[in-house]
Design a protein around this motif. Structure first.
Motif, PDB file in Angstrom:
ATOM      1  N   PHE A 152       0.856  -1.192   0.000  1.00 28.64           N
ATOM      2  CA  PHE A 152       0.000   0.000   0.000  1.00 28.64           C
ATOM      3  C   PHE A 152       0.887   1.235   0.000  1.00 28.64           C
ATOM      4  CE2 PHE A 152      -4.361  -1.274   1.445  1.00 28.64           C
ATOM      5  CZ  PHE A 152      -4.140  -2.633   1.559  1.00 28.64           C
ATOM      6  N   ARG A 153       0.514   2.222  -0.796  1.00 30.05           N
ATOM      7  CA  ARG A 153       1.234   3.500  -0.739  1.00 30.05           C
ATOM      8  C   ARG A 153       0.235   4.637  -0.796  1.00 30.05           C
ATOM      9  NH1 ARG A 153       5.313   4.198  -5.400  1.00 30.05           N
ATOM     10  NH2 ARG A 153       5.232   6.340  -4.746  1.00 30.05           N
ATOM     11  N   ARG A 154       0.436   5.655   0.020  1.00 25.69           N
ATOM     12  CA  ARG A 154      -0.455   6.812  -0.041  1.00 25.69           C
ATOM     13  C   ARG A 154      -0.429   7.373  -1.457  1.00 25.69           C
ATOM     14  NH1 ARG A 154      -2.332   9.957   4.448  1.00 25.69           N
ATOM     15  NH2 ARG A 154      -3.056  11.411   2.868  1.00 25.69           N
ATOM     16  N   LEU A 155      -1.586   7.768  -1.946  1.00 24.97           N
ATOM     17  CA  LEU A 155      -1.671   8.299  -3.301  1.00 24.97           C
ATOM     18  C   LEU A 155      -1.831   9.805  -3.221  1.00 24.97           C
ATOM     19  CD1 LEU A 155      -1.987   7.573  -6.356  1.00 24.97           C
ATOM     20  CD2 LEU A 155      -4.431   7.456  -5.968  1.00 24.97           C
ATOM     21  N   ALA A 156      -0.783  10.544  -3.519  1.00 26.23           N
ATOM     22  CA  ALA A 156      -0.884  12.000  -3.529  1.00 26.23           C
ATOM     23  C   ALA A 156      -1.405  12.432  -4.896  1.00 26.23           C
ATOM     24  CB  ALA A 156       0.471  12.612  -3.254  1.00 26.23           C
ATOM     25  N   ILE A 157      -1.984  13.626  -4.963  1.00 25.87           N
ATOM     26  CA  ILE A 157      -2.520  14.123  -6.236  1.00 25.87           C
ATOM     27  C   ILE A 157      -1.777  15.412  -6.587  1.00 25.87           C
ATOM     28  CG2 ILE A 157      -4.607  14.789  -7.486  1.00 25.87           C
ATOM     29  CD1 ILE A 157      -6.254  13.401  -5.347  1.00 25.87           C
ATOM     30  N   SER A 158      -1.138  15.427  -7.740  1.00 30.81           N
ATOM     31  CA  SER A 158      -0.337  16.598  -8.109  1.00 30.81           C
ATOM     32  C   SER A 158      -1.246  17.751  -8.552  1.00 30.81           C
ATOM     33  CB  SER A 158       0.592  16.242  -9.263  1.00 30.81           C
ATOM     34  OG  SER A 158      -0.168  15.998 -10.424  1.00 30.81           O
ATOM     35  N   PRO A 159      -0.730  18.989  -8.514  1.00 29.12           N
ATOM     36  CA  PRO A 159      -1.529  20.123  -8.989  1.00 29.12           C
ATOM     37  C   PRO A 159      -1.991  19.934 -10.430  1.00 29.12           C
ATOM     38  CG  PRO A 159       0.394  20.920  -7.811  1.00 29.12           C
ATOM     39  CD  PRO A 159       0.534  19.434  -7.907  1.00 29.12           C
ATOM     40  N   LEU A 160      -1.160  19.254 -11.229  1.00 24.36           N
ATOM     41  CA  LEU A 160      -1.533  18.994 -12.621  1.00 24.36           C
ATOM     42  C   LEU A 160      -2.803  18.146 -12.670  1.00 24.36           C
ATOM     43  CD1 LEU A 160      -0.291  19.547 -15.371  1.00 24.36           C
ATOM     44  CD2 LEU A 160       0.946  17.404 -15.199  1.00 24.36           C
ATOM     45  N   ASN A 161      -2.841  17.080 -11.855  1.00 23.74           N
ATOM     46  CA  ASN A 161      -4.020  16.215 -11.836  1.00 23.74           C
ATOM     47  C   ASN A 161      -5.217  16.907 -11.211  1.00 23.74           C
ATOM     48  OD1 ASN A 161      -3.011  13.846 -13.101  1.00 23.74           O
ATOM     49  ND2 ASN A 161      -1.828  13.414 -11.279  1.00 23.74           N
TER      50      ASN A 161
ATOM     51  N   PHE B  55      17.417  24.484 -21.584  1.00 17.27           N
ATOM     52  CA  PHE B  55      16.344  24.588 -20.601  1.00 17.27           C
ATOM     53  C   PHE B  55      16.706  23.745 -19.390  1.00 17.27           C
ATOM     54  CE2 PHE B  55      13.479  26.874 -23.244  1.00 17.27           C
ATOM     55  CZ  PHE B  55      13.713  26.436 -24.539  1.00 17.27           C
ATOM     56  N   LEU B  56      16.553  24.335 -18.214  1.00 16.78           N
ATOM     57  CA  LEU B  56      16.848  23.601 -16.990  1.00 16.78           C
ATOM     58  C   LEU B  56      15.566  23.499 -16.182  1.00 16.78           C
ATOM     59  CD1 LEU B  56      19.060  22.380 -15.143  1.00 16.78           C
ATOM     60  CD2 LEU B  56      19.303  24.631 -14.102  1.00 16.78           C
ATOM     61  N   VAL B  57      15.073  22.283 -16.001  1.00 19.40           N
ATOM     62  CA  VAL B  57      13.836  22.075 -15.255  1.00 19.40           C
ATOM     63  C   VAL B  57      14.186  21.683 -13.827  1.00 19.40           C
ATOM     64  CG1 VAL B  57      11.678  20.781 -15.155  1.00 19.40           C
ATOM     65  CG2 VAL B  57      12.727  21.278 -17.366  1.00 19.40           C
ATOM     66  N   THR B  58      13.721  22.468 -12.868  1.00 20.59           N
ATOM     67  CA  THR B  58      14.066  22.179 -11.469  1.00 20.59           C
ATOM     68  C   THR B  58      12.852  21.662 -10.703  1.00 20.59           C
ATOM     69  OG1 THR B  58      13.463  24.370 -10.692  1.00 20.59           O
ATOM     70  CG2 THR B  58      15.711  24.089 -11.491  1.00 20.59           C
ATOM     71  N   GLY B  59      13.146  21.053  -9.565  1.00 18.26           N
ATOM     72  CA  GLY B  59      12.074  20.574  -8.689  1.00 18.26           C
ATOM     73  C   GLY B  59      11.540  19.217  -9.074  1.00 18.26           C
ATOM     74  N   VAL B  60      12.292  18.459  -9.912  1.00 15.12           N
ATOM     75  CA  VAL B  60      11.740  17.197 -10.395  1.00 15.12           C
ATOM     76  C   VAL B  60      11.768  16.099  -9.353  1.00 15.12           C
ATOM     77  CG1 VAL B  60      12.312  17.759 -12.757  1.00 15.12           C
ATOM     78  CG2 VAL B  60      13.921  16.444 -11.412  1.00 15.12           C
ATOM     79  N   GLY B  61      12.378  16.364  -8.201  1.00 11.54           N
ATOM     80  CA  GLY B  61      12.415  15.342  -7.164  1.00 11.54           C
ATOM     81  C   GLY B  61      11.036  15.052  -6.604  1.00 11.54           C
ATOM     82  N   ARG B  62      10.151  16.054  -6.624  1.00 11.08           N
ATOM     83  CA  ARG B  62       8.830  15.818  -6.040  1.00 11.08           C
ATOM     84  C   ARG B  62       7.803  15.622  -7.148  1.00 11.08           C
ATOM     85  NH1 ARG B  62       9.571  17.264  -0.766  1.00 11.08           N
ATOM     86  NH2 ARG B  62      11.226  18.787  -0.474  1.00 11.08           N
ATOM     87  N   VAL B  63       7.560  14.383  -7.498  1.00 10.23           N
ATOM     88  CA  VAL B  63       6.631  14.074  -8.582  1.00 10.23           C
ATOM     89  C   VAL B  63       5.238  14.594  -8.262  1.00 10.23           C
ATOM     90  CG1 VAL B  63       5.501  12.184  -9.798  1.00 10.23           C
ATOM     91  CG2 VAL B  63       7.901  12.033  -9.229  1.00 10.23           C
ATOM     92  N   ASN B  64       4.875  14.614  -6.999  1.00  7.05           N
ATOM     93  CA  ASN B  64       3.516  14.971  -6.638  1.00  7.05           C
ATOM     94  C   ASN B  64       3.277  16.449  -6.543  1.00  7.05           C
ATOM     95  OD1 ASN B  64       2.455  12.368  -6.505  1.00  7.05           O
ATOM     96  ND2 ASN B  64       3.580  12.047  -4.613  1.00  7.05           N
ATOM     97  N   ALA B  65       4.300  17.252  -6.858  1.00  8.61           N
ATOM     98  CA  ALA B  65       4.088  18.697  -6.816  1.00  8.61           C
ATOM     99  C   ALA B  65       4.070  19.283  -8.217  1.00  8.61           C
ATOM    100  CB  ALA B  65       5.167  19.348  -5.976  1.00  8.61           C
ATOM    101  N   CYS B  66       4.016  18.410  -9.241  1.00 11.90           N
ATOM    102  CA  CYS B  66       4.052  18.886 -10.629  1.00 11.90           C
ATOM    103  C   CYS B  66       2.872  19.760 -10.993  1.00 11.90           C
ATOM    104  CB  CYS B  66       3.960  17.699 -11.598  1.00 11.90           C
ATOM    105  SG  CYS B  66       5.489  16.912 -11.858  1.00 11.90           S
ATOM    106  N   SER B  67       3.182  20.952 -11.510  1.00  7.39           N
ATOM    107  CA  SER B  67       2.107  21.761 -12.085  1.00  7.39           C
ATOM    108  C   SER B  67       2.253  21.824 -13.584  1.00  7.39           C
ATOM    109  CB  SER B  67       2.150  23.180 -11.510  1.00  7.39           C
ATOM    110  OG  SER B  67       1.780  23.166 -10.165  1.00  7.39           O
ATOM    111  N   ILE B  68       3.353  21.265 -14.083  1.00  3.33           N
ATOM    112  CA  ILE B  68       3.618  21.307 -15.530  1.00  3.33           C
ATOM    113  C   ILE B  68       3.805  19.893 -16.034  1.00  3.33           C
ATOM    114  CG2 ILE B  68       5.202  22.142 -17.298  1.00  3.33           C
ATOM    115  CD1 ILE B  68       6.204  24.189 -15.400  1.00  3.33           C
ATOM    116  N   GLU B  69       3.314  19.635 -17.224  1.00  8.59           N
ATOM    117  CA  GLU B  69       3.522  18.344 -17.860  1.00  8.59           C
ATOM    118  C   GLU B  69       4.912  18.288 -18.456  1.00  8.59           C
ATOM    119  OE1 GLU B  69       0.596  15.575 -20.290  1.00  8.59           O
ATOM    120  OE2 GLU B  69       1.069  17.508 -21.178  1.00  8.59           O
ATOM    121  N   THR B  70       5.673  17.219 -18.170  1.00  7.44           N
ATOM    122  CA  THR B  70       7.032  17.146 -18.712  1.00  7.44           C
ATOM    123  C   THR B  70       7.016  17.115 -20.240  1.00  7.44           C
ATOM    124  OG1 THR B  70       6.899  14.833 -18.123  1.00  7.44           O
ATOM    125  CG2 THR B  70       8.378  16.175 -16.829  1.00  7.44           C
ATOM    126  N   ASN B  71       5.959  16.547 -20.813  1.00 11.81           N
ATOM    127  CA  ASN B  71       5.828  16.551 -22.284  1.00 11.81           C
ATOM    128  C   ASN B  71       5.905  17.945 -22.844  1.00 11.81           C
ATOM    129  OD1 ASN B  71       5.629  13.922 -22.836  1.00 11.81           O
ATOM    130  ND2 ASN B  71       3.406  13.835 -22.915  1.00 11.81           N
TER     131      ASN B  71
END
Lengths: 288, 131
Positions: A152-161, B55-71
């Motif tokens: 089980f892993r907590r599912l976070a939701i990104s701002p994009l989603n 182009f240098l994209v920063t902050g990629v360590g936190r996948v769950n904080a993405c506001s931009i699509e990498t595509n």
């Protein structure tokens, strides 16, 4: 298929904490009663050890496992599995006096991508939702992990989603008066944390989405971007603040609300399958 | 030299040394940073896009904080024929490694490495099925 509203009513208006679950090995639908008994014994044993819950040492926990046959998307999906924990005070043996204290359910709605790729003996139910004390969630989770070799892993939701969700759900047709569409942003890099709440009249949000969406039933990233950019531009015009530089942490619509920590509330039964389908997709992408 | 957007103020043009490399920084947590870069790109002379932009994209360590699509960022790199680097500034080791990469690129762009020019970056960008 539409789920029977009576049976699924208890799923609505509760705040569910989301998890992704890897496929369960050796799970057999016919053994639900056995599993309930084993899980109950496990919880009782953990309580004896003093490791478990804070509330009511004089309360017994009864476990019930059942299938929610209507909650699935395609033929490949497994029917949802519900785990319910109820408390019964010692001395009483009447099940009518059981008070439900915790719910957890596993489901898969159009999770074909995962179901098609697993070997035999694995059951795919990638999305898990829980409501109730975190200590019970930990107990149930660790029993499932031990018994079925899953994770089980907590599912976070990104701002994009979250922005996909608000665009999709703000555009849904509703027969009765809807509540406002709300977006909550957290502003980074300040001495004092600052939250900005942006509420939009649901009619205005729907009109905006209708002008953006080109093909009904289809949504593209570009359309979501245009929708969000319009909202950001409107806000900037009035307040000179670039919301696009802040972090979108929570969205609320009449259909459902979602928080980036992975907490959702589903408010409308008609859209339950649609919401679950999106959440299933998020869970699967976390697993893979 | 750091700037929050382009064009650079013209008052200081005569004091500015030659620019060998332009690095556009995009924070994956901020949609605004992507928009800012997109609007600034139009102020860059076309000759820079022969290997002197990245182009240098920063902050990629936190996948769950993405506001931009990498595509979206990768497409930007393709459109402008410039490499896209991903990094996480919060981690000391990655910060240092990224800085070293940028310095190596800068040395090539400034002509300090004999036999290798900025144009090499452009040829590395081309996909094999383009030929």
């Amino acid at each position: 298929e539409k789920a029977d509203p009576q049976k699924t009513a208890f799923l609505l208006r509760k705040a569910w904490t989301l998890y992704s679950v890897t496929p369960l090995y050796g799970f057999r639908r016919a053994r639900l009663r056995d599993y309930a008994r084993l899980l109950g014994a496990f919880i009782a044993a953990e309580k004896q050890k003093g490791l478990a819950v804070e509330v009511g040492a004089e309360l017994d926990i009864k476990v019930a496992l059942s299938s929610l046959a209507d909650i699935r998307g395609s033929e490949l999906d497994q029917a949802a599995l519900l785990v319910q924990l109820s408390s019964r005070s010692r001395g009483s043996s009447r099940s009518s006096e059981d008070k439900p204290v915790w719910w957890g359910w596993f489901c898969s709605v159009f999770g074909d991508e995962l179901s098609e790729s697993v070997p035999e003996h694995f059951t795919c139910l990638p999305l898990f939702l829980s409501h109730g004390a975190e200590s019970y969630t930990a107990l149930v989770g660790s029993w499932f992990q031990k018994t079925f070799d899953c994770c089980f892993r907590r599912l976070a939701i990104s701002p994009l989603n979250l922005s996909w969700m608000v665009a999709m759900w703000a555009g849904c047709k509703l027969d009765r008066a809807a509540s406002a569409v709300e977006l909550v942003f957290s502003v980074p890099c300040l001495a004092q944390p600052l939250d900005i709440s942006y509420a939009i009249h649901p009619e205005d949000a729907k009109v905006l989405w209708d002008t953006v969406q080109k093909t009904p039933g289809e949504i593209t990233q570009e359309e979501v971007d245009v929708f969000m950019d319009s909202l950001y531009a409107h806000f900037h015009r009035h307040f000179k603040i670039h919301l696009s530089a802040a972090k979108l942490v929570k969205i609320s619509t009449a259909i459902a609300s979602a928080h980036c920590d992975g907490i959702v509330k589903i408010l409308h039964s008609q859209y339950l399958p649609g919401v679950l389908m999106l959440l299933t997709e998020l869970a699967i992408s976390q697993i893979q | 030299h750091l700037a929050t957007s382009l064009p650079l103020p013209s008052e200081r043009d005569h004091l500015r040394p030659r620019i060998d490399l332009v690095v556009f920084m995009i924070d994956i947590k901020s949609k605004y940073s992507l928009k800012n870069v997109e609007t600034s790109l139009v102020y860059v002379d076309a000759s820079f896009f022969l290997g002197k932009v990245c182009f240098l994209v920063t902050g990629v360590g936190r996948v769950n904080a993405c506001s931009i699509e990498t595509n979206a960022v990768c497409k930007l790199g393709e459109t402008y024929c410039s490499p896209v680097l991903f990094c996480e500034l919060e981690l000391e080791s990655i910060r240092a490694a990224t800085a070293q990469r940028l310095v190596r690129m800068l040395r090539i762009c400034a002509g300090h490495i004999p036999g290798v020019s900025a144009l090499s970056f452009v040829s590395l960008m081309r996909k094999s099925d383009d030929d």
